[in-house]
Motif scaffolding. Structure first.
Motif, PDB file in Angstrom:
ATOM      1  N   LEU A  72      32.180  43.074  55.794  1.00 24.36           N
ATOM      2  CA  LEU A  72      33.081  43.830  54.993  1.00 24.36           C
ATOM      3  C   LEU A  72      33.651  43.207  53.722  1.00 24.36           C
ATOM      4  O   LEU A  72      33.800  43.513  52.572  1.00 24.36           O
ATOM      5  N   GLU A  73      34.197  41.859  54.173  1.00 24.82           N
ATOM      6  CA  GLU A  73      34.819  41.142  53.117  1.00 24.82           C
ATOM      7  C   GLU A  73      33.845  40.767  52.088  1.00 24.82           C
ATOM      8  O   GLU A  73      33.858  40.673  50.860  1.00 24.82           O
ATOM      9  N   GLU A  74      32.484  40.142  52.539  1.00 26.69           N
ATOM     10  CA  GLU A  74      31.572  39.922  51.564  1.00 26.69           C
ATOM     11  C   GLU A  74      31.173  41.020  50.799  1.00 26.69           C
ATOM     12  O   GLU A  74      31.057  40.712  49.616  1.00 26.69           O
ATOM     13  N   GLN A  75      30.950  42.298  51.309  1.00 25.82           N
ATOM     14  CA  GLN A  75      30.390  43.270  50.554  1.00 25.82           C
ATOM     15  C   GLN A  75      31.630  43.656  49.600  1.00 25.82           C
ATOM     16  O   GLN A  75      31.235  43.895  48.239  1.00 25.82           O
ATOM     17  N   ALA A  76      32.794  43.608  49.911  1.00 23.00           N
ATOM     18  CA  ALA A  76      33.779  43.705  48.918  1.00 23.00           C
ATOM     19  C   ALA A  76      33.845  42.972  47.737  1.00 23.00           C
ATOM     20  O   ALA A  76      33.987  43.346  46.593  1.00 23.00           O
ATOM     21  N   LYS A  77      33.598  41.559  48.089  1.00 21.66           N
ATOM     22  CA  LYS A  77      33.920  40.460  47.042  1.00 21.66           C
ATOM     23  C   LYS A  77      32.349  40.702  46.246  1.00 21.66           C
ATOM     24  O   LYS A  77      32.425  40.512  45.055  1.00 21.66           O
ATOM     25  N   SER A  78      31.313  41.101  46.654  1.00 22.65           N
ATOM     26  CA  SER A  78      30.038  41.654  46.098  1.00 22.65           C
ATOM     27  C   SER A  78      30.103  42.498  45.108  1.00 22.65           C
ATOM     28  O   SER A  78      29.880  42.466  43.991  1.00 22.65           O
ATOM     29  N   TRP A  79      30.796  43.569  45.525  1.00 23.01           N
ATOM     30  CA  TRP A  79      31.206  44.726  44.754  1.00 23.01           C
ATOM     31  C   TRP A  79      32.114  44.209  43.386  1.00 23.01           C
ATOM     32  O   TRP A  79      31.693  44.839  42.300  1.00 23.01           O
ATOM     33  N   PHE A  80      32.891  43.784  43.681  1.00 23.37           N
ATOM     34  CA  PHE A  80      33.843  43.330  42.555  1.00 23.37           C
ATOM     35  C   PHE A  80      33.207  42.443  41.731  1.00 23.37           C
ATOM     36  O   PHE A  80      33.395  42.513  40.380  1.00 23.37           O
ATOM     37  N   GLU A  81      32.433  41.538  42.216  1.00 18.20           N
ATOM     38  CA  GLU A  81      31.659  40.442  41.226  1.00 18.20           C
ATOM     39  C   GLU A  81      30.773  41.509  40.303  1.00 18.20           C
ATOM     40  O   GLU A  81      30.753  41.046  39.245  1.00 18.20           O
ATOM     41  N   THR A  82      30.109  42.225  41.133  1.00 23.28           N
ATOM     42  CA  THR A  82      29.091  43.321  40.257  1.00 23.28           C
ATOM     43  C   THR A  82      29.764  43.937  39.298  1.00 23.28           C
ATOM     44  O   THR A  82      29.238  43.864  38.069  1.00 23.28           O
ATOM     45  N   TYR A  83      30.800  44.567  39.635  1.00 24.37           N
ATOM     46  CA  TYR A  83      31.563  45.546  38.545  1.00 24.37           C
ATOM     47  C   TYR A  83      32.636  44.958  38.016  1.00 24.37           C
ATOM     48  O   TYR A  83      33.459  45.648  37.061  1.00 24.37           O
ATOM     49  N   LYS A  84      32.849  43.674  37.954  1.00 23.70           N
ATOM     50  CA  LYS A  84      34.052  42.743  37.302  1.00 23.70           C
ATOM     51  C   LYS A  84      33.962  43.370  35.812  1.00 23.70           C
ATOM     52  O   LYS A  84      35.166  43.517  35.352  1.00 23.70           O
ATOM     53  N   PRO A  85      32.877  43.049  34.896  1.00 23.21           N
ATOM     54  CA  PRO A  85      32.845  43.472  33.608  1.00 23.21           C
ATOM     55  C   PRO A  85      33.658  44.825  33.412  1.00 23.21           C
ATOM     56  O   PRO A  85      34.437  44.920  32.464  1.00 23.21           O
ATOM     57  N   ILE A  86      33.075  45.892  33.839  1.00 18.22           N
ATOM     58  CA  ILE A  86      33.453  47.153  33.690  1.00 18.22           C
ATOM     59  C   ILE A  86      35.004  47.569  34.207  1.00 18.22           C
ATOM     60  O   ILE A  86      35.407  48.169  33.466  1.00 18.22           O
ATOM     61  N   LEU A  87      35.490  46.701  35.062  1.00 14.50           N
ATOM     62  CA  LEU A  87      36.704  47.066  35.475  1.00 14.50           C
ATOM     63  C   LEU A  87      37.752  46.505  34.631  1.00 14.50           C
ATOM     64  O   LEU A  87      38.606  46.819  34.463  1.00 14.50           O
ATOM     65  N   LEU A  88      37.282  45.208  34.156  1.00 11.45           N
ATOM     66  CA  LEU A  88      38.194  44.536  33.273  1.00 11.45           C
ATOM     67  C   LEU A  88      38.204  45.282  32.160  1.00 11.45           C
ATOM     68  O   LEU A  88      39.378  45.409  31.075  1.00 11.45           O
ATOM     69  N   ILE A  89      36.959  46.016  31.243  1.00  5.64           N
ATOM     70  CA  ILE A  89      36.978  47.046  30.484  1.00  5.64           C
ATOM     71  C   ILE A  89      37.929  47.961  30.473  1.00  5.64           C
ATOM     72  O   ILE A  89      38.991  48.473  29.534  1.00  5.64           O
ATOM     73  N   PHE A  90      37.807  48.545  31.666  1.00  4.05           N
ATOM     74  CA  PHE A  90      38.890  49.746  31.927  1.00  4.05           C
ATOM     75  C   PHE A  90      40.176  49.194  32.115  1.00  4.05           C
ATOM     76  O   PHE A  90      41.118  50.135  31.598  1.00  4.05           O
ATOM     77  N   PHE A  91      40.429  48.178  32.489  1.00  4.05           N
ATOM     78  CA  PHE A  91      41.805  47.563  32.474  1.00  4.05           C
ATOM     79  C   PHE A  91      42.375  47.461  31.216  1.00  4.05           C
ATOM     80  O   PHE A  91      43.683  47.670  30.984  1.00  4.05           O
ATOM     81  N   TYR A  92      41.683  46.676  30.343  1.00  3.14           N
ATOM     82  CA  TYR A  92      42.200  46.361  28.944  1.00  3.14           C
ATOM     83  C   TYR A  92      42.364  47.695  28.120  1.00  3.14           C
ATOM     84  O   TYR A  92      43.482  47.816  27.357  1.00  3.14           O
ATOM     85  N   ILE A  93      41.567  48.493  28.205  1.00  2.00           N
ATOM     86  CA  ILE A  93      41.664  49.984  27.526  1.00  2.00           C
ATOM     87  C   ILE A  93      42.885  50.821  27.965  1.00  2.00           C
ATOM     88  O   ILE A  93      43.598  51.292  27.268  1.00  2.00           O
ATOM     89  N   SER A  94      43.040  50.536  29.356  1.00  2.00           N
ATOM     90  CA  SER A  94      44.320  51.246  29.849  1.00  2.00           C
ATOM     91  C   SER A  94      45.515  50.867  29.658  1.00  2.00           C
ATOM     92  O   SER A  94      46.553  51.441  29.077  1.00  2.00           O
ATOM     93  N   LEU A  95      45.432  49.202  29.621  1.00  2.00           N
ATOM     94  CA  LEU A  95      46.968  48.581  28.990  1.00  2.00           C
ATOM     95  C   LEU A  95      47.133  49.014  27.626  1.00  2.00           C
ATOM     96  O   LEU A  95      48.539  49.157  27.419  1.00  2.00           O
ATOM     97  N   ILE A  96      46.036  48.947  26.763  1.00  2.00           N
ATOM     98  CA  ILE A  96      46.272  49.206  25.465  1.00  2.00           C
ATOM     99  C   ILE A  96      46.980  50.360  25.180  1.00  2.00           C
ATOM    100  O   ILE A  96      47.804  50.688  24.451  1.00  2.00           O
ATOM    101  N   THR A  97      46.300  51.392  25.947  1.00  6.24           N
ATOM    102  CA  THR A  97      46.390  52.867  25.749  1.00  6.24           C
ATOM    103  C   THR A  97      48.099  53.062  26.247  1.00  6.24           C
ATOM    104  O   THR A  97      48.900  53.639  25.569  1.00  6.24           O
ATOM    105  N   ILE A  98      48.406  52.506  27.223  1.00  2.00           N
ATOM    106  CA  ILE A  98      49.781  52.459  27.647  1.00  2.00           C
ATOM    107  C   ILE A  98      50.861  51.846  26.682  1.00  2.00           C
ATOM    108  O   ILE A  98      52.051  52.163  26.651  1.00  2.00           O
ATOM    109  N   LEU A  99      50.342  50.702  26.155  1.00  2.00           N
ATOM    110  CA  LEU A  99      51.312  49.842  25.227  1.00  2.00           C
ATOM    111  C   LEU A  99      51.470  50.699  23.814  1.00  2.00           C
ATOM    112  O   LEU A  99      52.652  50.792  23.359  1.00  2.00           O
ATOM    113  N   ILE A 100      50.599  51.370  23.414  1.00  4.11           N
ATOM    114  CA  ILE A 100      50.765  52.157  22.519  1.00  4.11           C
ATOM    115  C   ILE A 100      51.670  53.299  22.726  1.00  4.11           C
ATOM    116  O   ILE A 100      52.315  53.754  21.767  1.00  4.11           O
ATOM    117  N   GLN A 101      51.636  53.854  23.968  1.00  7.52           N
ATOM    118  CA  GLN A 101      52.524  54.808  24.011  1.00  7.52           C
ATOM    119  C   GLN A 101      54.045  54.574  24.328  1.00  7.52           C
ATOM    120  O   GLN A 101      55.046  55.358  24.102  1.00  7.52           O
TER     121      GLN A 101
END
Length: 237
Positions: A72-101
């Motif tokens: 289970l731990e290895e699958q969770a790590k693998s999932w995060f590593e696979t989708y890390k680029p898109i998760l980071l993109i969503f994080f940055y866009i969300s952060l900028i959106t909140i800061l603008i507000q």
């Protein structure tokens, strides 16, 4: 990465060869060492592979189980590593959106959605345009329109760019959101078909730069744009 597994059911050298051969056929497996003496298999792979995938490749008389790691731990790590680029993109866009507000006295949900969607389309179109041909080749594999009209795969990247600019500049909100709702609703059809049919193909959401598999994450991306544009259309009517 390398993991060790227990494999039961092997009784001879022929069994060792069969187990090794079966495991080597699995995508991302680089090397396999099998021993009937210790009932073990040491597998080297590019990324973590689910235990169930190993079991499917083996004859039912052979049973495989993890020894020194938590699946289970290895699958969770693998999932995060696979989708890390898109998760980071969503994080940055969300952060900028909140800061603008922060400049507003009260959090403006409609404006926040507008800025989030602007960031979403601008960033995603950027990655598509880095390798437009590579994106188009991936997109035609699952999009319902691009399959029939390949030129749409090229136009889609520019459509996202224009939508990003439209949301950023506040161009005619009703037209912008209506086009977004229509385009993303059509786009999600091919995504749903691919995921439900369990097709193992590359998601073209970030173009050909990142090798992301088609999954429920892709559905969530499209669905989020559909919901946001739908809500803004309702607010405008």
């Amino acid at each position: 990465m390398t993991h060790q597994y227990q494999v039961t059911g092997m009784t001879c050298s022929s069994c060792e060869a069969k187990v090794k051969g079966a495991l080597m056929t699995i995508e991302n497996v680089k090397n396999v060492e099998v021993s009937k003496e210790t009932n073990s298999a040491t597998i080297t792979m590019d990324k973590h592979i689910a235990l169930s995938d190993f079991q499917k490749a083996l004859d039912p008389k052979y049973q495989i189980a993890a020894i020194n790691h938590n699946e289970l731990e290895e699958q969770a790590k693998s999932w995060f590593e696979t989708y890390k680029p898109i998760l980071l993109i969503f994080f940055y866009i969300s952060l900028i959106t909140i800061l603008i507000q922060n400049k507003n006295e009260h959090f403006n949900v409609t404006e926040a959605m507008q800025h989030f969607m602007a960031g979403f389309f601008l960033v995603f179109s950027f990655f598509k345009l880095l390798n437009l041909k590579g994106f188009a080749e991936s997109y035609v594999m699952y999009d319902v329109i691009a399959k029939r009209i390949p030129i749409w795969a090229y136009l889609y990247a520019f459509t996202e760019l224009l939508l990003g600019v439209a949301f950023l500049t506040g161009f005619n909100p009703l037209i912008t959101n209506s086009v977004t709702f229509l385009v993303m609703s059509i786009s999600i059809v091919g995504v749903l078909q691919s995921v439900l049919n369990k097709k193992k193909i590359q998601c073209a959401c970030l173009g050909a730069i990142f090798n992301l598999p088609m999954s429920t994450v892709t559905i969530i991306e499209d669905a989020l744009m559909i919901v946001m544009s739908g809500l803004m259309i309702i607010n405008l009517l």
